[in-house]
Write a protein that holds these residues in place. Structure first.
Motif, mmCIF file in Angstrom:
data_model
loop_
_atom_site.group_PDB
_atom_site.id
_atom_site.type_symbol
_atom_site.label_atom_id
_atom_site.label_comp_id
_atom_site.label_asym_id
_atom_site.label_seq_id
_atom_site.Cartn_x
_atom_site.Cartn_y
_atom_site.Cartn_z
ATOM 1 N N LEU A 97 0.833 -1.214 0.000
ATOM 2 C CA LEU A 97 0.000 0.000 0.000
ATOM 3 C C LEU A 97 0.862 1.255 0.000
ATOM 4 O O LEU A 97 1.956 1.268 0.564
ATOM 5 C CB LEU A 97 -0.849 0.068 1.274
ATOM 6 C CG LEU A 97 -2.261 -0.498 1.316
ATOM 7 C CD1 LEU A 97 -2.924 -0.058 2.621
ATOM 8 C CD2 LEU A 97 -3.096 -0.040 0.135
ATOM 9 N N SER A 98 0.340 2.322 -0.565
ATOM 10 C CA SER A 98 1.040 3.614 -0.533
ATOM 11 C C SER A 98 1.289 4.070 0.902
ATOM 12 O O SER A 98 0.472 3.802 1.795
ATOM 13 C CB SER A 98 0.178 4.684 -1.211
ATOM 14 O OG SER A 98 0.100 4.449 -2.577
ATOM 15 N N GLU A 112 0.918 6.847 2.205
ATOM 16 C CA GLU A 112 -0.148 7.693 2.776
ATOM 17 C C GLU A 112 -1.124 6.868 3.611
ATOM 18 O O GLU A 112 -1.630 7.349 4.629
ATOM 19 C CB GLU A 112 -0.935 8.422 1.680
ATOM 20 C CG GLU A 112 -0.215 9.619 1.093
ATOM 21 C CD GLU A 112 0.695 9.236 -0.072
ATOM 22 O OE1 GLU A 112 1.045 8.030 -0.204
ATOM 23 O OE2 GLU A 112 1.056 10.132 -0.845
ATOM 24 N N TRP A 113 -1.419 5.662 3.177
ATOM 25 C CA TRP A 113 -2.298 4.790 3.966
ATOM 26 C C TRP A 113 -1.557 4.216 5.179
ATOM 27 O O TRP A 113 -2.086 4.160 6.282
ATOM 28 C CB TRP A 113 -2.820 3.620 3.123
ATOM 29 C CG TRP A 113 -3.736 3.955 1.987
ATOM 30 C CD1 TRP A 113 -3.507 3.727 0.652
ATOM 31 C CD2 TRP A 113 -5.053 4.539 2.042
ATOM 32 N NE1 TRP A 113 -4.588 4.123 -0.106
ATOM 33 C CE2 TRP A 113 -5.558 4.626 0.726
ATOM 34 C CE3 TRP A 113 -5.866 4.996 3.087
ATOM 35 C CZ2 TRP A 113 -6.819 5.150 0.413
ATOM 36 C CZ3 TRP A 113 -7.126 5.509 2.789
ATOM 37 C CH2 TRP A 113 -7.580 5.588 1.466
ATOM 38 N N GLN A 159 -9.302 8.839 6.460
ATOM 39 C CA GLN A 159 -8.517 9.679 5.564
ATOM 40 C C GLN A 159 -9.375 10.313 4.480
ATOM 41 O O GLN A 159 -9.043 11.363 3.952
ATOM 42 C CB GLN A 159 -7.359 8.873 4.920
ATOM 43 C CG GLN A 159 -6.461 8.167 5.922
ATOM 44 C CD GLN A 159 -5.983 9.075 7.042
ATOM 45 O OE1 GLN A 159 -5.463 10.161 6.770
ATOM 46 N NE2 GLN A 159 -6.182 8.667 8.279
#
Lengths: 183, 183
Positions: free
Chosen positions: A35-36, A38-39, A166
């Protein structure tokens, strides 16, 4: 109401507990691997945990909490006091490890700990044995193991909540039905 | 506070959304496949959903909600009204299918729907297009897709909560720290 309460809750069952314990690392790996960032590093604000922090917390639990406490309960030693568990230990980590590395580490620890749990050949008598929790006092091995399972699910719950939040500002009127973002 | 809020939330990003959408069926399969029926059909009491019901609900969403609504938004037709989504459709199912069958069905629908999402070649202009939600009125495609992602995470959250609660009576004093069982 009483009848309802009777039907609603499950009684502790070792095999059904192991079912959850052995799935948790794989489920989290499937959800988080690749996962990126940001997550992975998302949080609910200052002094709250990201999915990355939570995986670190699971690892600490494997190393110092659940099975080490089972050992104390089952050991022939008279001293049944648990070592206090540092719920914030993972926040001191240097974050040099990727989340994929942490997920592997968690999976490996969990695999070993489940093997030890199975080897303990727990029966009702052993499940009723007690240890001394630093805050709660006497707790049974059954309660400790049930707490381990529930703790697994609690942090899957937390990770999905942190990630969902988010997009709080992006879902417009759906906040009405997807109330997780407001929790 | 304003600075904090700015940093906290993510802006909608198509690729980061797809990251979640494509992991959800696999993560749920890893968590639920082969679990004892006590976990699969566990609920929070009368008129609440079990993990089994939730997987049925995800399938309904794939069939009739998210991508069908994207089609309405992007179509050249003037009529932009969404078909109302039945949030309880899965409760009418006959439960003859195993949860493993439902998980496969969900994975297959999701795979097709993500393919269609990618083929739509969404850009900012398309993401700003609107449809008419039966309750909310005008919503953008961006909001619809963000809601899809958040909805995925919301129900992972729900499933882990429902299962955790089954051991509410078994964890003794740990209810203090594992507060999920009281929610």
């Amino acid at each position: 109401m009483f009848k309802f309460a009777l039907n609603f809750f499950m009684l502790f069952d070792l095999n059904k507990s192991i079912e959850i314990l052995e799935r948790t690392p794989a489920a989290l790996t499937t959800l988080l691997q690749g996962l990126s960032s940001e997550w992975i590093f998302a949080s609910e604000g200052e002094n709250t945990w990201s999915p990355y922090d939570v995986i670190g917390h699971y690892i600490e639990g494997e190393k110092t909490d659940w099975i080490p406490r089972m050992r104390i309960i089952l050991s022939p030693d008279k001293d049944k006091r648990f070592v206090p568990f540092d719920r914030f230990a993972q926040l001191k980590n240097d974050k040099s490890k990727s989340v994929d590395m942490l997920l592997n580490e968690f999976s490996e620890w969990r695999r070993k700990n489940i093997a030890e749990l199975k080897e303990a050949n727990l029966d009702e008598e052993k499940l009723n044995k007690k240890g001394i929790h630093p805050e709660f006092g006497e707790v049974t091995l059954r309660e400790l193991l049930a707490a381990w399972v529930t703790h697994d699910l609690n942090h899957i719950f937390q990770i999905s909540r942190v990630m969902a939040k988010q997009y709080k500002k992006e879902i417009g009127p759906w906040t009405k039905y997807i109330s997780i973002v407001n929790k």
